[in-house]
Design a protein around this motif. Structure first.
Motif, PDB file in Angstrom:
ATOM      1  N   CYS A 248       0.826  -1.211   0.000  1.00  0.00           N
ATOM      2  CA  CYS A 248       0.000   0.000   0.000  1.00  0.00           C
ATOM      3  C   CYS A 248       0.858   1.258   0.000  1.00  0.00           C
ATOM      4  CB  CYS A 248      -0.922   0.000   1.216  1.00  0.00           C
ATOM      5  SG  CYS A 248      -2.246  -1.221   1.133  1.00  0.00           S
ATOM      6  N   SER A 249       1.944   1.241   0.767  1.00  0.00           N
ATOM      7  CA  SER A 249       2.813   2.417   0.804  1.00  0.00           C
ATOM      8  C   SER A 249       3.493   2.640  -0.544  1.00  0.00           C
ATOM      9  CB  SER A 249       3.868   2.271   1.907  1.00  0.00           C
ATOM     10  OG  SER A 249       4.765   1.212   1.625  1.00  0.00           O
ATOM     11  N   GLU A 250       3.859   1.560  -1.228  1.00  0.00           N
ATOM     12  CA  GLU A 250       4.476   1.690  -2.543  1.00  0.00           C
ATOM     13  C   GLU A 250       3.472   2.142  -3.602  1.00  0.00           C
ATOM     14  OE1 GLU A 250       8.018   0.887  -3.722  1.00  0.00           O
ATOM     15  OE2 GLU A 250       7.864   1.803  -1.753  1.00  0.00           O
ATOM     16  N   ALA A 251       2.185   1.806  -3.389  1.00  0.00           N
ATOM     17  CA  ALA A 251       1.164   2.177  -4.359  1.00  0.00           C
ATOM     18  C   ALA A 251       1.015   3.678  -4.473  1.00  0.00           C
ATOM     19  CB  ALA A 251      -0.175   1.549  -3.978  1.00  0.00           C
ATOM     20  N   GLU A 252       1.362   4.413  -3.412  1.00  0.00           N
ATOM     21  CA  GLU A 252       1.243   5.869  -3.437  1.00  0.00           C
ATOM     22  C   GLU A 252       2.157   6.486  -4.499  1.00  0.00           C
ATOM     23  OE1 GLU A 252       0.930   8.021   0.331  1.00  0.00           O
ATOM     24  OE2 GLU A 252       1.023   6.079   1.335  1.00  0.00           O
ATOM     25  N   SER A 253       3.334   5.873  -4.683  1.00  0.00           N
ATOM     26  CA  SER A 253       4.282   6.431  -5.648  1.00  0.00           C
ATOM     27  C   SER A 253       4.304   5.671  -6.969  1.00  0.00           C
ATOM     28  CB  SER A 253       5.701   6.442  -5.050  1.00  0.00           C
ATOM     29  OG  SER A 253       6.094   5.136  -4.664  1.00  0.00           O
ATOM     30  N   ALA A 254       4.131   4.338  -6.904  1.00  0.00           N
ATOM     31  CA  ALA A 254       4.255   3.520  -8.110  1.00  0.00           C
ATOM     32  C   ALA A 254       2.917   3.285  -8.806  1.00  0.00           C
ATOM     33  CB  ALA A 254       4.899   2.168  -7.765  1.00  0.00           C
ATOM     34  N   GLY A 255       1.807   3.473  -8.092  1.00  0.00           N
ATOM     35  CA  GLY A 255       0.492   3.228  -8.681  1.00  0.00           C
ATOM     36  C   GLY A 255       0.017   1.803  -8.412  1.00  0.00           C
ATOM     37  N   TRP A 256      -1.293   1.635  -8.414  1.00  0.00           N
ATOM     38  CA  TRP A 256      -1.876   0.318  -8.098  1.00  0.00           C
ATOM     39  C   TRP A 256      -1.647  -0.708  -9.200  1.00  0.00           C
ATOM     40  CZ3 TRP A 256      -3.603  -0.947  -3.399  1.00  0.00           C
ATOM     41  CH2 TRP A 256      -3.915   0.091  -2.512  1.00  0.00           C
ATOM     42  N   ASP A 257      -1.341  -0.256 -10.414  1.00  0.00           N
ATOM     43  CA  ASP A 257      -1.119  -1.198 -11.512  1.00  0.00           C
ATOM     44  C   ASP A 257       0.336  -1.619 -11.630  1.00  0.00           C
ATOM     45  OD1 ASP A 257      -0.226   1.280 -12.250  1.00  0.00           O
ATOM     46  OD2 ASP A 257      -1.102   1.245 -14.270  1.00  0.00           O
ATOM     47  N   SER A 258       1.177  -1.155 -10.694  1.00  0.00           N
ATOM     48  CA  SER A 258       2.581  -1.544 -10.715  1.00  0.00           C
ATOM     49  C   SER A 258       2.723  -3.034 -10.414  1.00  0.00           C
ATOM     50  CB  SER A 258       3.357  -0.724  -9.679  1.00  0.00           C
ATOM     51  OG  SER A 258       4.611  -1.302  -9.400  1.00  0.00           O
ATOM     52  N   GLY A 259       3.608  -3.710 -11.164  1.00  0.00           N
ATOM     53  CA  GLY A 259       3.842  -5.127 -10.927  1.00  0.00           C
ATOM     54  C   GLY A 259       4.360  -5.397  -9.524  1.00  0.00           C
ATOM     55  N   ARG A 260       5.230  -4.510  -9.025  1.00  0.00           N
ATOM     56  CA  ARG A 260       5.766  -4.679  -7.678  1.00  0.00           C
ATOM     57  C   ARG A 260       4.667  -4.565  -6.627  1.00  0.00           C
ATOM     58  NH1 ARG A 260      10.250  -0.456  -5.971  1.00  0.00           N
ATOM     59  NH2 ARG A 260       8.486   0.903  -6.442  1.00  0.00           N
ATOM     60  N   GLY A 263       2.371  -7.571  -6.840  1.00  0.00           N
ATOM     61  CA  GLY A 263       3.056  -8.749  -6.297  1.00  0.00           C
ATOM     62  C   GLY A 263       3.099  -8.733  -4.776  1.00  0.00           C
ATOM     63  N   LEU A 264       3.407  -7.570  -4.205  1.00  0.00           N
ATOM     64  CA  LEU A 264       3.449  -7.452  -2.747  1.00  0.00           C
ATOM     65  C   LEU A 264       2.081  -7.707  -2.129  1.00  0.00           C
ATOM     66  CD1 LEU A 264       5.734  -4.306  -2.376  1.00  0.00           C
ATOM     67  CD2 LEU A 264       6.233  -6.578  -1.462  1.00  0.00           C
ATOM     68  N   LEU A 265       1.040  -7.109  -2.713  1.00  0.00           N
ATOM     69  CA  LEU A 265      -0.301  -7.293  -2.173  1.00  0.00           C
ATOM     70  C   LEU A 265      -0.769  -8.733  -2.310  1.00  0.00           C
ATOM     71  CD1 LEU A 265      -2.039  -4.028  -3.447  1.00  0.00           C
ATOM     72  CD2 LEU A 265      -1.268  -4.540  -1.125  1.00  0.00           C
ATOM     73  N   ILE A 440      -4.162   1.321   3.631  1.00  0.00           N
ATOM     74  CA  ILE A 440      -4.894   1.094   2.379  1.00  0.00           C
ATOM     75  C   ILE A 440      -5.648   2.353   1.972  1.00  0.00           C
ATOM     76  CG2 ILE A 440      -6.766  -0.217   1.318  1.00  0.00           C
ATOM     77  CD1 ILE A 440      -5.939  -2.602   3.031  1.00  0.00           C
ATOM     78  N   GLY A 441      -6.300   2.999   2.923  1.00  0.00           N
ATOM     79  CA  GLY A 441      -7.063   4.198   2.608  1.00  0.00           C
ATOM     80  C   GLY A 441      -6.195   5.320   2.076  1.00  0.00           C
ATOM     81  N   THR A 442      -5.051   5.541   2.729  1.00  0.00           N
ATOM     82  CA  THR A 442      -4.146   6.604   2.287  1.00  0.00           C
ATOM     83  C   THR A 442      -3.638   6.342   0.873  1.00  0.00           C
ATOM     84  OG1 THR A 442      -3.441   7.030   4.555  1.00  0.00           O
ATOM     85  CG2 THR A 442      -2.013   7.825   2.796  1.00  0.00           C
ATOM     86  N   ALA A 443      -3.204   5.107   0.621  1.00  0.00           N
ATOM     87  CA  ALA A 443      -2.667   4.778  -0.699  1.00  0.00           C
ATOM     88  C   ALA A 443      -3.748   4.870  -1.770  1.00  0.00           C
ATOM     89  CB  ALA A 443      -2.067   3.375  -0.669  1.00  0.00           C
ATOM     90  N   LEU A 444      -4.935   4.336  -1.472  1.00  0.00           N
ATOM     91  CA  LEU A 444      -6.020   4.349  -2.452  1.00  0.00           C
ATOM     92  C   LEU A 444      -6.450   5.778  -2.780  1.00  0.00           C
ATOM     93  CD1 LEU A 444      -8.274   2.966  -4.103  1.00  0.00           C
ATOM     94  CD2 LEU A 444      -9.638   2.902  -2.001  1.00  0.00           C
ATOM     95  N   LEU A 445      -6.713   6.564  -1.758  1.00  0.00           N
ATOM     96  CA  LEU A 445      -7.212   7.919  -1.987  1.00  0.00           C
ATOM     97  C   LEU A 445      -6.146   8.818  -2.605  1.00  0.00           C
ATOM     98  CD1 LEU A 445      -9.292   8.428   1.283  1.00  0.00           C
ATOM     99  CD2 LEU A 445     -10.107   7.786  -0.989  1.00  0.00           C
ATOM    100  N   ASN A 446      -4.892   8.627  -2.202  1.00  0.00           N
ATOM    101  CA  ASN A 446      -3.825   9.439  -2.781  1.00  0.00           C
ATOM    102  C   ASN A 446      -3.645   9.129  -4.263  1.00  0.00           C
ATOM    103  OD1 ASN A 446      -1.742  11.441  -2.270  1.00  0.00           O
ATOM    104  ND2 ASN A 446      -0.279   9.818  -2.717  1.00  0.00           N
ATOM    105  N   ALA A 449      -6.523  10.843  -6.093  1.00  0.00           N
ATOM    106  CA  ALA A 449      -6.306  12.285  -6.158  1.00  0.00           C
ATOM    107  C   ALA A 449      -5.213  12.643  -7.156  1.00  0.00           C
ATOM    108  CB  ALA A 449      -5.946  12.819  -4.775  1.00  0.00           C
ATOM    109  N   THR A 450      -4.122  11.899  -7.139  1.00  0.00           N
ATOM    110  CA  THR A 450      -3.004  12.179  -8.042  1.00  0.00           C
ATOM    111  C   THR A 450      -3.411  11.999  -9.496  1.00  0.00           C
ATOM    112  OG1 THR A 450      -1.442  11.451  -6.344  1.00  0.00           O
ATOM    113  CG2 THR A 450      -0.635  11.547  -8.597  1.00  0.00           C
ATOM    114  N   SER A 451      -4.169  10.941  -9.774  1.00  0.00           N
ATOM    115  CA  SER A 451      -4.615  10.692 -11.153  1.00  0.00           C
ATOM    116  C   SER A 451      -5.544  11.796 -11.639  1.00  0.00           C
ATOM    117  CB  SER A 451      -5.324   9.336 -11.228  1.00  0.00           C
ATOM    118  OG  SER A 451      -4.452   8.282 -10.875  1.00  0.00           O
TER     119      SER A 451
END
Length: 519
Positions: A248-260, A263-265, A440-446, A449-451
């Motif tokens: 979730c923390s990586e999703a904030e910078s890499a995006g939810w569609d990132s392979g990393r 894979g982590l999730l 999860i909430g922070t990563a999802l909402l961020n 918002a960024t998109s």
């Protein structure tokens, strides 16, 4: 099966498992004879410890830009100052809760306080990035021991319904409103002293809190203290939670569609599924499934986890809005959040504390979630020109009241009705829900918002400062829409799941397993 292990829908346990311990209505001031004699003094010190943990969630965020400049931390590495803490805290909570059950809550509380203070002092004195990173990870590890032991101490000290309601209302108010105080304190310390004092400040708080050792109930010694730890369960739980929180923390910078990220999730979820299967067969499980299978406790964990979506949406986006768009300083931004804390205190201490012994839990939690959803929805039309008094202030007060109505009864019911030897792990479970929900909430909402901000910028040229500000608020608005929907769905789920009736006199027996373990 003991009454405390029946679900609320079970006829044998519908009144004994999930409702707080009531007291005779003819004597509202009464409490069980086994109630700890120094419980209110102990509450002061336990509350200080909880405040220290909650403060650290936001106070370091305010100090981070100054620390980055001072220690020469790169933009790519600065997120690890936050991530190191959240990873250690979130992944070790279940382990910390079980340690408190096995070795004693009082002992775990003191060790957690001293360790957290020492790690804070180390971080404040850090001369380079590596030391600060290690100190933050240590803070998270000791917080994972301290948080569940603090909550479980309340669970065993307060057994009368009305006193328990007041105690958990205070604790819930600290959990929901302490972050705003962290913003004020962090801004003041950073501007008037330096960023290091945002870590040093934990030391005097811990020193005062550890002085409450004498007021805490003596640890009871039982066969569980000699039992072996569930090593496979520990490894699977820690690894699974690391995967989810880090993903979730990586999703904030890499995006939810990132392979990393995916894979982590995926790895985290698979490890947690394996953990659940192992726990069903373990002789001494890390997390007995009876703790979370109860509908009332499960509903409380769900409410706490999803309510963090609204809380983090407020803190994250309003902090950016007030500082980046409106140009507020760190101190003024922190002060601007104080009405939220006032709303929490009013709802938790003035309303929930009185109603918890009288109404079913969902009668408070579901409206609290709906009130939080309405307050977040109030911010959807936010623009760069919006007035703080007309748009931000009402939303802060309303979300504070909503969180107060949620956190006080949720913390109460999340730990009630469990066996005495399971209070630590039950406390850790609700704190884990809080951390994972926030991550999860922070990563999802961020990400949302960024998109939205990027899409707005792509559609509007040239990218003037005015366009950039409108793009930011456009992103915030989209995130607020999603947060309001999540909170509304959470209210519906809690209303359907938490079918515990209002407390009755017949539930008094459920206090006995805990009370007999008080020192």
């Amino acid at each position: 099966m003991p009454a405390s292990d029946h679900g609320p829908g079970d006829p044998a346990g519908s009144t004994s498992a999930s409702a707080p311990v009531p007291i005779a209505r003819s004597d509202p001031a009464a409490h069980p004879a086994e109630a700890h004699p120094r419980r209110w003094i102990a509450l002061l010190f336990v509350g200080l410890a909880q405040l220290m943990i909650v403060l650290d969630i936001t106070i370091v965020n305010i100090a981070l830009p100054s620390a980055q400049r001072d220690l020469g931390i790169s933009d790519g590495d600065r997120q690890w100052v936050i991530t190191a803490y959240t990873l250690a805290f979130g992944s070790l909570l279940l382990f910390g809760g079980r340690i408190a059950d096995y070795t004693g809550r009082r002992r775990a509380f003191a060790i957690g306080l001293v360790g957290f203070a020492g790690a804070s002092a180390l971080g404040g004195a850090a001369g380079h990035f590596g030391v600060l990173l290690g100190a933050r990870a240590l803070q998270g590890a000791f917080a994972a021991l301290l948080a569940p032991s603090a909550l479980s101490l309340l669970a065993v000290m307060f057994t009368g319904a009305k006193e328990r309601a007041k105690a958990f209302a205070i604790f819930g108010a600290i959990a929901a409103g302490g972050s705003a105080i962290g913003l004020v304190l962090g801004g003041f310390l950073t501007e008037c002293l330096n960023w290091r004092w945002c870590l040093y400040v934990n030391v005097p708080i811990a020193v005062v809190a550890v002085c409450g050792w004498y007021a805490l109930p003596t640890d009871a010694h039982s066969g569980r203290s000699r039992a072996r730890f569930d090593v496979p369960g520990v490894l699977l739980a820690v690894a699974g939670l690391v995967g989810v929180v880090y993903g979730c923390s990586e999703a904030e910078s890499a995006g939810w569609d990132s392979g990393r990220v995916l894979g982590l999730l995926a790895a985290g979820v698979l490890l947690l599924v394996a953990f659940a299967l192992v726990e069903r067969r373990a002789a001494t499980p890390l997390l007995p499934l009876r703790v979370i299978a109860d509908r009332t406790r499960g509903g409380a964990y769900l409410a706490v986890g999803l309510s963090m979506v609204g809380m983090f949406a407020m803190f994250l986006f309003l902090t950016y809005y007030l500082q980046t768009v409106k140009g507020y300083s760190a101190v003024v931004t922190g002060v601007a959040f104080l009405p939220m804390t006032a709303g929490v205190l009013f709802a938790a201490g003035g309303i929930a504390a009185r109603l918890i012994p009288k109404v079913p839990p969902r009668a408070l939690i579901a409206p609290g979630l709906l009130l939080s959803a309405a307050s977040v929805a109030w911010l959807i039309p936010l623009t760069p020109d919006s007035s703080y008094a007309a748009r931000v202030l009402p939303a802060e007060i309303l979300v504070g009241m909503g969180l107060g109505l949620v956190m006080a009864p949720a913390m109460n019911y999340a730990t009630h009705g469990v066996r005495a030897e399971d209070t630590g792990i039950a406390s850790a479970s609700v704190t884990t829900a809080q951390q994972v929900g926030g991550s999860i909430g922070t990563a999802l909402l961020n990400t949302i918002a960024t998109s939205a901000t990027a899409d707005y910028l792509a559609a509007h040229h040239p990218p003037t400062p005015e366009v950039a500000q409108r793009a930011l608020t456009e992103g915030f608005s989209d995130a607020f829409v999603v947060a309001a929907v999540i909170l509304t769905v959470a209210a519906a789920l809690v209303a359907a799941l938490m079918n515990t009736p209002r407390p009755t006199r017949d539930t008094a027996a459920s206090a006995e397993p805990m009370a007999t373990h008080l020192g």
